[in-house]
Design a protein around this motif. Structure first.
Motif, mmCIF file in Angstrom:
data_model
loop_
_atom_site.group_PDB
_atom_site.id
_atom_site.type_symbol
_atom_site.label_atom_id
_atom_site.label_comp_id
_atom_site.label_asym_id
_atom_site.label_seq_id
_atom_site.Cartn_x
_atom_site.Cartn_y
_atom_site.Cartn_z
ATOM 1 N N LYS A 88 2.059 3.563 -17.487
ATOM 2 C CA LYS A 88 0.990 2.811 -16.839
ATOM 3 C C LYS A 88 1.167 1.312 -17.061
ATOM 4 N N ASP A 89 1.520 0.912 -18.284
ATOM 5 C CA ASP A 89 1.726 -0.507 -18.577
ATOM 6 C C ASP A 89 2.865 -1.079 -17.741
ATOM 7 N N TRP A 90 3.943 -0.331 -17.624
ATOM 8 C CA TRP A 90 5.081 -0.805 -16.829
ATOM 9 C C TRP A 90 4.679 -0.999 -15.373
ATOM 10 N N LEU A 91 3.945 -0.039 -14.839
ATOM 11 C CA LEU A 91 3.572 -0.109 -13.425
ATOM 12 C C LEU A 91 2.582 -1.241 -13.159
ATOM 13 N N LYS A 92 1.671 -1.473 -14.092
ATOM 14 C CA LYS A 92 0.687 -2.542 -13.914
ATOM 15 C C LYS A 92 1.367 -3.916 -13.870
ATOM 16 N N LEU A 93 2.455 -4.077 -14.624
ATOM 17 C CA LEU A 93 3.192 -5.342 -14.596
ATOM 18 C C LEU A 93 3.824 -5.590 -13.227
ATOM 19 N N LEU A 94 4.000 -4.535 -12.444
ATOM 20 C CA LEU A 94 4.574 -4.644 -11.103
ATOM 21 C C LEU A 94 3.495 -4.612 -10.019
ATOM 22 N N LYS B 102 1.209 0.512 -4.446
ATOM 23 C CA LYS B 102 1.671 -0.873 -4.502
ATOM 24 C C LYS B 102 0.620 -1.792 -3.884
ATOM 25 N N ARG B 103 0.114 -2.701 -4.697
ATOM 26 C CA ARG B 103 -0.852 -3.687 -4.217
ATOM 27 C C ARG B 103 -0.176 -5.043 -4.084
ATOM 28 N N GLU C 146 0.815 -1.211 0.000
ATOM 29 C CA GLU C 146 0.000 0.000 0.000
ATOM 30 C C GLU C 146 0.859 1.275 0.000
ATOM 31 N N GLY C 147 2.162 1.131 -0.262
ATOM 32 C CA GLY C 147 3.032 2.302 -0.365
ATOM 33 C C GLY C 147 2.720 3.093 -1.629
ATOM 34 N N ARG C 148 3.087 4.359 -1.618
ATOM 35 C CA ARG C 148 2.741 5.269 -2.712
ATOM 36 C C ARG C 148 3.966 5.609 -3.549
ATOM 37 N N MET D 150 1.221 -2.441 -9.554
ATOM 38 C CA MET D 150 0.995 -1.093 -9.055
ATOM 39 C C MET D 150 -0.340 -0.592 -9.603
ATOM 40 N N GLU D 151 -1.200 -0.149 -8.711
ATOM 41 C CA GLU D 151 -2.499 0.379 -9.116
ATOM 42 C C GLU D 151 -2.367 1.865 -9.439
ATOM 43 N N ILE D 152 -2.764 2.237 -10.648
ATOM 44 C CA ILE D 152 -2.597 3.612 -11.103
ATOM 45 C C ILE D 152 -3.637 4.508 -10.438
#
Length: 253
Positions: A167-173, A222-223, A125-127, A175-177
């Motif tokens: 956004k695509d890179w973060l979703k692979l990790l 971060k989820r 849940e970190g930002r 990470m909720e946008i």
């Protein structure tokens, strides 16, 4: 490491120009509004100490890191408490509540590796807050033409990342946008005088062409799969039922 240092130095120099101060002022004002309401214990800004991204944060522990202290003013250098390679963060796993990346990914030699490290050190849940130049803007168009005639407006070493790509890179990790902000709608002027004259375009751009700002600020959380954030368990007070008492010699009507 050498490539990262060279690129960051180019951006450092550009940030002292009128256009650099223009985006720096806008980003600092927006980051102040965002970070003041993010709670936790540990906040980290990676790179570009010229942008004071954590000035308004109320977290008790706030750090700024950079590859080195070269070409930094005394004031900016004083904000840097850690120097390190951006591809390996010297922090424990799941130890940071908030990380800000101001224009670092687009000038990093290995942006994917850097994001993996960011995801590692963030708590569940970190930002994460990322700032970047927007390709789909007046400044992006000017930079594209500059690559053809070698007359650049923005730092020429940067590999600018579109919001959709990030956004695509973060979703692979996982990470909720969150919310994405766009700003700096003035044309690509070189002087402070002309940038000020086009100040009226800020409100117009936010209303009529909001996604074409020259810079963007993206938030993500971060989820962790299978993890549920719950509040403290509340003990239910047991209701004591009264014992039944038989009624004897009930009167008949």
């Amino acid at each position: 490491m050498e490539a990262v240092e060279k690129n960051i130095i180019d951006l450092d120099t550009w940030l002292e120009l009128p256009a650099g101060r223009y985006i720096r002022d806008w980003e600092e004002a927006l980051l102040a509004k965002i970070t003041v309401d993010i709670f936790g214990f540990n906040a980290l800004q990676i790179g570009l100490p010229q942008i004071n991204a954590l000035a308004a944060s109320r977290m008790p522990h706030r750090w700024c890191s950079n590859p080195d202290l070269t070409n930094l003013t005394e004031e900016n250098a004083s904000r840097v408490v850690v120097t390190h390679d951006f591809s390996e963060l010297p922090f424990e796993t799941q130890s940071i509540d908030l990380i800000v990346l101001p224009h670092v990914l687009e000038f990093a030699a290995e942006p994917h590796q850097m994001l993996r490290e960011v995801e590692r050190v963030l708590i569940p849940e970190g930002r994460l807050i990322v700032t970047g130049f927007n390709q789909t803007s007046l400044w992006g168009a000017r930079q594209f033409v500059g690559r053809l005639n070698k007359n650049y407006y923005l730092p020429h070493e940067g590999e600018f990342i579109s919001p959709a790509r990030l956004k695509d890179w973060l979703k692979l990790l996982n990470m909720e946008i969150g919310q994405v902000h766009f700003g700096c709608y003035a044309p690509s002027c070189h002087t402070e005088k002309w940038l000020h004259r086009f100040q009226f375009m800020e409100k117009a751009g936010q209303r009529w062409w909001p996604y074409f700002g020259s810079v963007y600020v993206m938030q993500a959380i971060k989820r962790v799969r299978g993890m549920r954030m719950i509040g403290p368990a509340l003990k239910q007070k047991r209701v004591v039922r009264g014992a039944a008492i038989p009624v004897a010699n009930k009167a008949k009507k």
